[in-house]
Motif scaffolding. Sequence first.
Motif, mmCIF file in Angstrom:
data_model
loop_
_atom_site.group_PDB
_atom_site.id
_atom_site.type_symbol
_atom_site.label_atom_id
_atom_site.label_comp_id
_atom_site.label_asym_id
_atom_site.label_seq_id
_atom_site.Cartn_x
_atom_site.Cartn_y
_atom_site.Cartn_z
ATOM 1 N N LYS A 1 77.236 25.409 69.034
ATOM 2 C CA LYS A 1 77.514 24.363 68.042
ATOM 3 C C LYS A 1 76.421 23.301 67.993
ATOM 4 N N CYS A 2 76.109 22.654 69.094
ATOM 5 C CA CYS A 2 75.138 21.555 69.103
ATOM 6 C C CYS A 2 73.768 22.090 69.468
ATOM 7 N N THR A 3 73.118 22.727 68.491
ATOM 8 C CA THR A 3 71.815 23.329 68.718
ATOM 9 C C THR A 3 71.028 23.270 67.422
ATOM 10 N N THR A 4 69.891 23.951 67.351
ATOM 11 C CA THR A 4 68.986 23.803 66.222
ATOM 12 C C THR A 4 69.584 24.293 64.907
ATOM 13 N N GLY A 5 69.292 23.562 63.861
ATOM 14 C CA GLY A 5 69.841 23.795 62.531
ATOM 15 C C GLY A 5 70.216 22.449 61.928
ATOM 16 N N LEU A 6 70.641 22.460 60.675
ATOM 17 C CA LEU A 6 71.083 21.232 60.011
ATOM 18 C C LEU A 6 72.588 21.110 60.148
ATOM 19 N N HIS A 7 73.045 19.938 60.537
ATOM 20 C CA HIS A 7 74.465 19.735 60.825
ATOM 21 C C HIS A 7 75.128 18.884 59.740
ATOM 22 N N PHE A 8 76.316 19.332 59.318
ATOM 23 C CA PHE A 8 77.064 18.656 58.260
ATOM 24 C C PHE A 8 78.533 18.584 58.632
ATOM 25 N N THR A 9 79.267 17.723 57.919
ATOM 26 C CA THR A 9 80.706 17.671 58.074
ATOM 27 C C THR A 9 81.313 17.134 56.780
#
Length: 224
Positions: free
Chosen positions: A169-177
């Motif tokens: 979950k908390c790793t490289t990439g773009l995070h959204f919610t």
Amino acid sequence: MGKKYELIRDDWNRYKVKALKDFTLITGEQINKGDLGGIIESEDCLSQEGLCWVKDYTYVKGSVSGNAVVKDRGYVDANAIVTENAVVQAYQQISYGTVTTDLLGTKDWTAALYAEFGIRPENGKIILYKKVWSTDNPNVFKSVHDRKFIYEIGKEAIETDVDENVMNKCTTGLHFTTLEFIGFQGRNIILECEVDVKDILTVQFSKVRARKCKVIRVYKEEEI
């Protein structure tokens, strides 16, 4: 056939499940008599029939039945149903509807988006939100985690270094919610972004991790 499990109180006065017999989960994991499982609100949350089970650090308020497995740090809310051959794993938080399959394993992001957030894509796309830092340009913003990564209104933001492992979950990439989870405290700017379902890497822990997005606009708190 008798009961499959009993409830015992843990040190925080919560109910944990304790196996009363040996059986094998659909994930191939073996449960032995005496094994302790996850936390449930009451016996109504886990059927005594079938191969369903909750294990590890899971917390279940809703209904788990059939051959479903809730493992790792999975969570099932009171209004959700997890049944048939469902597998809830990693940091999935199932809050809506009925889950009958392994959403992470099959990368069924449309179903995962509904299960976590109660939202459905339109034309294969979903609107989500993220916090960023402002710059001197009112149309350009910097990532909270990488100040060199830029988001610009009307353009695509693409992350080329991404973790393809759907379990992380908390790793490289773009995070959204969603707005429900974004939080409006602090000095961050909130961007409204369009994410294509095919660009999603994982959906869990009330977050979406993706390869890219299109930046739509700055979202104003007073619009709520």
